[in-house]
Design an enzyme around this catalytic site. Structure first.
Site, PDB file in Angstrom:
ATOM      1  CB  CYS A   1      37.623  40.291 -19.471  1.00 54.52           C
ATOM      2  SG  CYS A   1      37.715  40.453 -17.702  1.00 54.52           S
ATOM      3  CG  ASP A   2      39.463  38.193 -22.288  1.00 51.68           C
ATOM      4  OD1 ASP A   2      39.441  39.392 -22.625  1.00 51.68           O
ATOM      5  OD2 ASP A   2      40.309  37.728 -21.516  1.00 51.68           O
TER       6      ASP A   2
ATOM      7  CB  CYS B   1      38.527  37.680 -16.950  1.00 53.22           C
ATOM      8  SG  CYS B   1      37.139  38.786 -16.645  1.00 53.22           S
TER       9      CYS B   1
END
Ligand code: NDP
Length: 312
Positions: free
Chosen positions: A137-138, A134
């Site tokens: 997300c990261d 992701c």
């Protein structure tokens, strides 16, 4: 047989938010939490893009909070998975863990999706240490670093474009000699100076002492000119598709060719009256915690409306 007015399946942001709304509407919802309590967010660490947490929040903490919020409004949490359904009649019928039969007036499917991995042992070894599925997300953790994205579809191109705004260098590892993505996405990645597309490359493994420091690749595997190549990277992002958890519902609920539940227009309504779908199981596009939560809210509002309209 036990009868439930509003049955929610899944314990990610969509399921718990549906629980909050259905509970507050006095529907006395029952929520089956499934195999992965709290859903995909419990596999990430810090969540920085869920509104309301200026300092970020731990994924497990966020899900614990959402669960407690739903319980506060009498959403009953139960462990178990739905193993069979019969949506050919009303009330709807469901089987839990292959043994308990229930009937329900409304069902909210919020079973989520799982990112696909290549199946390399190194993906496990470096989980949370440079391997991610992701980018939104990261990606932030890879500012001015080098990363690779595996895949040649729209998701991979989107993730690569997003990462290119943060990282110094993005490699796309594409197994074919062309991208499967839409033309516009292809052009976007090809015109981004810090994205390099490695066509006809496959990943053999990852290396590094303290997290990912690079990947072993093979170019034109099985051909006469096969060649092994190493690239130096800090992050390895999978973008080879997701598997929505819709299998058990497919005999009754319409899905697209990738298994995502088809909902009607901007609503979470499915083709079955009284059955609603929320979160990643019905969302091939956004797949964010906040969009999942929003669709869980919509599903609960729809369930409430359905029950009122049918005097249930
Ligand atoms: P896709 O199935 O479209 O693409 C998957 C990509 O991963 C392909 O390039 C595929 O390669 C590659 N791949 C699959 N398995 C492996 C493997 N084992 N090793 C190496 N590479 C592999 O998935 P997406 O998630 O990209 O998209 C899913 C759907 O969602 C699509 O319909 C897409 O159009 C849509 N979507 C639309 C977006 C938008 O419009 N903004 C954004 C994101 C998704 P190969 O081609 O060789 O099979």
């Amino acid at each position: 047989m036990e009868h439930i007015r509003c049955l929610i399946i899944g314990s990610g942001p969509a399921g718990y938010t549906a629980g909050i709304y259905a509970g507050r509407a006095n529907l006395r919802p029952v929520l089956y939490e499934g195999l992965q309590l709290g859903g995909q967010l419990t596999t990430t660490t810090e969540i920085e893009n869920f509104p309301g947490y200026p300092q970020g929040v731990d994924g497990n903490q966020l899900m614990t909070d959402l669960r407690a919020q739903a319980e506060r409004f009498q959403c009953e949490m139960r462990s178990g998975i739905v193993t069979a359904v019969d949506f050919s009649q009303h009330p709807l019928r469901l089987t839990i863990d292959g043994q308990t039969d229930l009937s329900a007036d409304t069902v909210i499917i919020a079973t989520g999706a799982t990112a696909k991995y290549l199946g390399l042992p190194d993906e496990q070894k470096y989980a949370g240490m440079g391997v991610s599925a992701c980018a939104t997300c990261d990606g932030f953790f890879y500012r001015r670093k080098k990363v690779a994205v595996v895949g040649g579809g729209d998701t991979a191109c989107e993730e690569a474009s997003y990462l290119a705004g943060l990282a110094s260098q993005v490699y796309m590892i594409v197994r074919k000699n062309y991208l499967r993505a839409s033309k516009i996405m292809q052009e976007r990645v090809m015109n981004t100076p810090n994205i390099t597309i490695l066509f006809e490359h496959e990943t053999l493994g990852l290396f590094g002492d303290n997290g990912v420091e690079g990947a072993h690749l093979v170019k034109r595997r099985g051909q006469a000119d096969e060649q092994q190549v190493d690239i130096a990277i800090d992050g390895f992002f999978l973008a080879i598709g997701h598997q929505p958890h819709s299998e058990v519902f497919k005999p009754f609920v319409d899905t697209d060719e990738n298994g995502y539940i088809i909902t009607q227009g901007a609503t979470p309504r499915t083709n079955v009256a009284g059955v609603f779908a929320a979160g990643d199981v019905a969302d091939p596009l956004y797949r964010q915690a906040v969009t999942a939560a929003a669709s869980g809210c919509k599903a609960a509002l729809e369930a409430e409306k359905y029950l009122a309209e049918h005097n249930l």
